[in-house]
Design an enzyme around this catalytic site. Structure first.
Site, short mmCIF file in Angstrom:
data_model
loop_
_atom_site.label_atom_id
_atom_site.label_comp_id
_atom_site.label_asym_id
_atom_site.label_seq_id
_atom_site.Cartn_x
_atom_site.Cartn_y
_atom_site.Cartn_z
N GLY A 1 3.73 -16.57 8.80
CA GLY A 1 2.61 -15.94 8.10
C GLY A 1 3.05 -14.82 7.18
N CYS B 1 3.38 -5.42 17.63
CA CYS B 1 1.97 -5.54 18.00
C CYS B 1 1.80 -5.04 19.43
CB CYS B 1 1.47 -6.97 17.83
SG CYS B 1 2.39 -8.21 18.76
#
Length: 511
Positions: free
Chosen positions: A116, A233
């Protein structure tokens, strides 16, 4: 609460957040946010907004990113299969924006799968410069390579290597490096409950060992004046602020570029680091940033922008780039390499391994066959240098000798195969073209059943007058099939029928 959070995680966050803890925990009762990012290699943001089948709301930290309503299923639309947008968690769009990529940059995405962020980088490069995208896990590079191909990237090299091997081949070469580091994943607990269940085994302690090593090696890959963006994250200070503090202590030529004013970001928290007195200039860490799920519409993320103000000395005194303006599809590489490329079935990079041909004659034959195809079927000059691995032909943005000894998944844009001197175009060649690049094109209506039928691999009835031709061309030959004008694959028109060339491994499988 829908998500079962580890008790140790909850207690740690209670201690860190204090008065904000209740709001943080309440965020886990909300549904995750769904985002799409427009692929500006194929369509402008303005054009996509006009044709979008979804209600769109802008994501503040990504100009090409939009929230779409929960449950809208953007993966079940022909535009997704045409590569017009990438489905991406909104917070995950932020790190690439912080790299401030400009056309012509030399960019490394070090921990890239499933791709991504690499496709986001490629869109910002707009076909110039070079993107080297890597993942150390061979299985994960399949999805990485497919996404690079689906989204029409022409100037990327895909590797399956360890960071230290890349540093040996590319010392102080990249001016932008993205490290989306492997982490304990705490910021994704709401989106992926498996991460919450695996938290104790995929521990903070294990992750910090990997992160420390990756950051150390990344400093050897960066050119003077270059920038590293480190992101995770997770919420753990050990993986975030403390990791950056250790790096700055070991690399005094680096500084934190403050994220002041960046949309959505809250300041870093240097006060959360144990034994803060060990680290000089610790207040720099307030210039790192966090995306908190109770403050924004997205999951948890941390990011730090690190600029190198040092000098690499003589290590940069070599040239591994291949200026696109100096190469064409018809030029023979004439070099011998030892690099290996993982071969792929139906353009997917699934199985097998091929060795780049050691004979200049093989590359000469392939270059001539490709040039002949391009002269008769295309209206553009293909960028890069023609490189051959087995029967597969690539256009590489790099001097292929620099990939010697590395595990190469794609040495560049996979454009086709040559057998018995004849060139057959690949699906990734089609997906990286624009409608006007092809001598023949056929436009399918994205709202009609025929678009889905094409994506499922079916043969379609087709009137001859739907084949759009360059003046003087015949209907015989490959036609670029476009959904609402955007390239999606190949087909051949004959006697009132469209023969479908959409590869089996890429086909629409949903009902």
């Amino acid at each position: 609460m829908a998500v079962q959070l580890p008790a140790l995680f909850v207690e740690r966050m209670r201690g860190l957040l204090g008065t904000e803890f209740a709001a943080f925990m309440a965020a886990y009762d909300a549904v995750p946010h769904t985002g799409i990012r427009v692929n500006t290699l194929k369509i402008s943001v303005e054009e996509f907004v006009k044709i979008s089948p979804f209600e769109l709301r802008p994501i503040p930290w990504c100009p090409a990113g939009f929230y779409v309503p929960y449950g809208s299923k953007p993966g079940l639309h022909p535009y997704y299969h045409a590569g017009l947008y990438y489905i991406q968690e909104p917070s995950a769009m932020a790190p690439v924006e912080l790299l401030d990529i400009q056309p012509g940059d030399r960019v490394l995405d070090l921990c890239a799968a499933p791709g991504g962020k690499s496709t986001q980088i490629a869109a910002k490069l707009q076909g110039s410069g070079v993107l080297v995208t890597n993942d150390i896990h061979a299985e994960r590079t399949k999805a990485l390579a497919k996404n690079i191909e689906l989204y029409g990237v022409r100037n990327a090299v895909v590797l399956n290597e360890s960071p230290d091997r890349i540093a040996e081949a590319f010392p102080h070469y990249f001016n932008k490096v993205l490290i989306d580091a492997p982490c304990s994943g705490e910021g994704m607990f709401r989106k992926d409950e498996d991460m919450a269940r695996q938290w104790e085994t995929h521990s903070v302690e294990k992750c910090t060992v990997m992160q420390r090593d990756i950051l150390r090696i990344a400093s050897r890959l960066l050119a003077p004046g270059g920038v590293i963006v480190y992101s995770t994250c997770t919420f753990a200070p050990e993986e975030n602020e403390e990791m950056i503090a250790e790096f700055l202590q070991a690399n005094p030529g680096f500084r934190v570029v403050p994220l002041t004013g960046k949309p959505g970001f809250s300041p870093g928290r240097p006060e959360w680091i144990p034994s803060r007195e060990r680290y000089p200039d610790i207040e720099q860490l307030a210039g790192t940033g966090r995306l908190w799920p109770h403050r924004i519409e997205g999951e948890g993320h941390f990011a730090a922008v690190l600029q190198w103000e040092g000098d690499a000395g003589e290590e940069t005194a070599f040239d591994i780039t291949l200026p696109i303006s100096e190469r064409s599809a018809g030029e023979v590489a004439g070099t011998r390499g030892r690099a290996k490329a993982q071969r792929h079935k139906s353009g997917r990079g699934q199985t097998g391994e091929g060795r780049r041909s050691g004979k200049a004659g093989a590359e000469h034959t392939a270059a001539e066959a490709l040039a002949a195809f391009a002269a008769g079927q295309l209206k553009l000059q293909l960028p890069g240098r023609t490189v051959v691995y087995g029967d597969r032909v690539y256009q590489s943005p790099l001097n292929p000798d620099m990939l010697n000894g590395l595990k190469v998944v794609r040495p560049g844009w996979f454009v086709g195969t040559v057998k018995n001197g004849r060139f057959a175009p690949s699906h990734p060649l089609a997906t990286a073209l624009h409608r006007n690049d092809a001598v023949r094109s056929i436009v399918l209506d994205g709202s009609s059943p025929e678009a889905v039928r094409y994506l499922k691999g079916e043969t379609l009835p087709m009137e001859e007058d739907r084949v759009v031709l360059t003046e003087g061309a015949s209907t015989k030959g490959y036609a670029l099939i476009c959904i609402d004008g955007y390239a999606s694959g190949w087909g051949k028109w004959q006697d009132g029928m469209l023969k479908n060339e959409y590869p089996a491994g890429w086909r629409w499988t949903s009902v």
